[in-house]
Design a protein around this motif. Structure first.
Motif, PDB file in Angstrom:
ATOM      1  N   ALA A 116     -40.918 -33.173  31.426  1.00  0.00           N
ATOM      2  CA  ALA A 116     -41.483 -34.315  32.152  1.00  0.00           C
ATOM      3  C   ALA A 116     -42.998 -34.163  32.293  1.00  0.00           C
ATOM      4  O   ALA A 116     -43.741 -35.144  32.148  1.00  0.00           O
ATOM      5  N   GLU A 129     -40.501 -42.320  35.870  1.00  0.00           N
ATOM      6  CA  GLU A 129     -39.182 -42.525  36.452  1.00  0.00           C
ATOM      7  C   GLU A 129     -38.199 -41.696  35.649  1.00  0.00           C
ATOM      8  O   GLU A 129     -38.256 -41.676  34.418  1.00  0.00           O
ATOM      9  N   SER A 130     -37.290 -41.022  36.326  1.00  0.00           N
ATOM     10  CA  SER A 130     -36.302 -40.244  35.586  1.00  0.00           C
ATOM     11  C   SER A 130     -34.979 -40.206  36.330  1.00  0.00           C
ATOM     12  O   SER A 130     -34.917 -40.374  37.539  1.00  0.00           O
ATOM     13  N   LYS A 131     -33.954 -40.017  35.559  1.00  0.00           N
ATOM     14  CA  LYS A 131     -32.614 -39.767  36.072  1.00  0.00           C
ATOM     15  C   LYS A 131     -32.071 -38.675  35.178  1.00  0.00           C
ATOM     16  O   LYS A 131     -32.178 -38.751  33.961  1.00  0.00           O
ATOM     17  N   ARG A 132     -31.523 -37.651  35.770  1.00  0.00           N
ATOM     18  CA  ARG A 132     -31.046 -36.561  34.934  1.00  0.00           C
ATOM     19  C   ARG A 132     -29.715 -36.024  35.421  1.00  0.00           C
ATOM     20  O   ARG A 132     -29.387 -36.111  36.597  1.00  0.00           O
ATOM     21  N   THR A 163     -31.573 -36.289  26.206  1.00  0.00           N
ATOM     22  CA  THR A 163     -32.736 -36.884  26.883  1.00  0.00           C
ATOM     23  C   THR A 163     -33.131 -38.149  26.143  1.00  0.00           C
ATOM     24  O   THR A 163     -33.115 -38.189  24.909  1.00  0.00           O
ATOM     25  N   LEU A 165     -36.226 -40.942  26.067  1.00  0.00           N
ATOM     26  CA  LEU A 165     -37.597 -41.248  26.495  1.00  0.00           C
ATOM     27  C   LEU A 165     -37.978 -42.627  26.011  1.00  0.00           C
ATOM     28  O   LEU A 165     -37.893 -42.921  24.821  1.00  0.00           O
TER      29      LEU A 165
END
Length: 172
Positions: A116, A129-132, A163, A165
């Motif tokens: 990130a 913004e992320s969701k993992r 992942t 992107l």
């Protein structure tokens, strides 16, 4: 052509700046998108006919290459983003108008936060913004433009990517 200008969205403010900088000399605007994108709810906004006439009178040409920039096998927007964040463009995916708008590739496993940070630095942004669901990044799918579409995400998952992107700022 005395000057060339490149940008992603031709807003009226940007067109006015091109007009000012061209200073009466013939110029070329090379833009990714053929219209502006206003993020406060109006969405895509076409260039007003008056602006097009004004540019023509001032000998400023406008050329948009949306699909070619999204799908080019060497210099696509997704390949450029993948390269910037250190993801090899090993396999194209995300079929789009006869080409592919995305690529995916394997990287040496890194913690999600490290990846990130790589994205933040490469894109020159402070916030992403992320969701993992996993703390390691190994196989990355990259679709630079507005690719927050479930079908494309599923295609990346089916290819084994952990992942995804994209430059999309919200899921529609």
């Amino acid at each position: 052509i005395a000057r060339a200008f490149t940008f992603v969205f031709p807003s009226e403010d940007v067109l006015a700046e091109v007009e000012r900088r061209a200073d009466g000399r013939p110029a070329l605007i090379f833009t990714h998108h053929p219209m502006d994108f206003e993020t406060s709810g109006r969405g895509l906004i076409p260039i007003d006919t008056e602006w097009l006439q004004r540019l023509r009178l001032r000998r400023i040409s406008l050329y948009s290459a949306h699909v070619p920039l999204d799908c080019h096998e060497t210099v696509s927007t997704s390949r450029a983003l993948a390269s910037a964040v250190g993801v090899p463009a090993q396999t194209p995916f995300a079929g789009y108008h006869g080409g592919h708008a995305g690529v995916h590739g394997h990287i040496d496993p890194v913690p999600f936060e490290q990846f990130a940070e790589r994205v933040r630095a490469a894109c020159g942004v402070d916030h992403i913004e992320s969701k993992r669901t996993d703390d390691r990044v190994r196989h990355v799918a990259v679709v630079a433009d507005g690719a927050a579409y479930p079908a494309l995400m599923q295609e990346a998952l089916d290819a084994g990517c952990d992942t995804y992107l994209t430059g999309a700022f919200r899921v529609r």
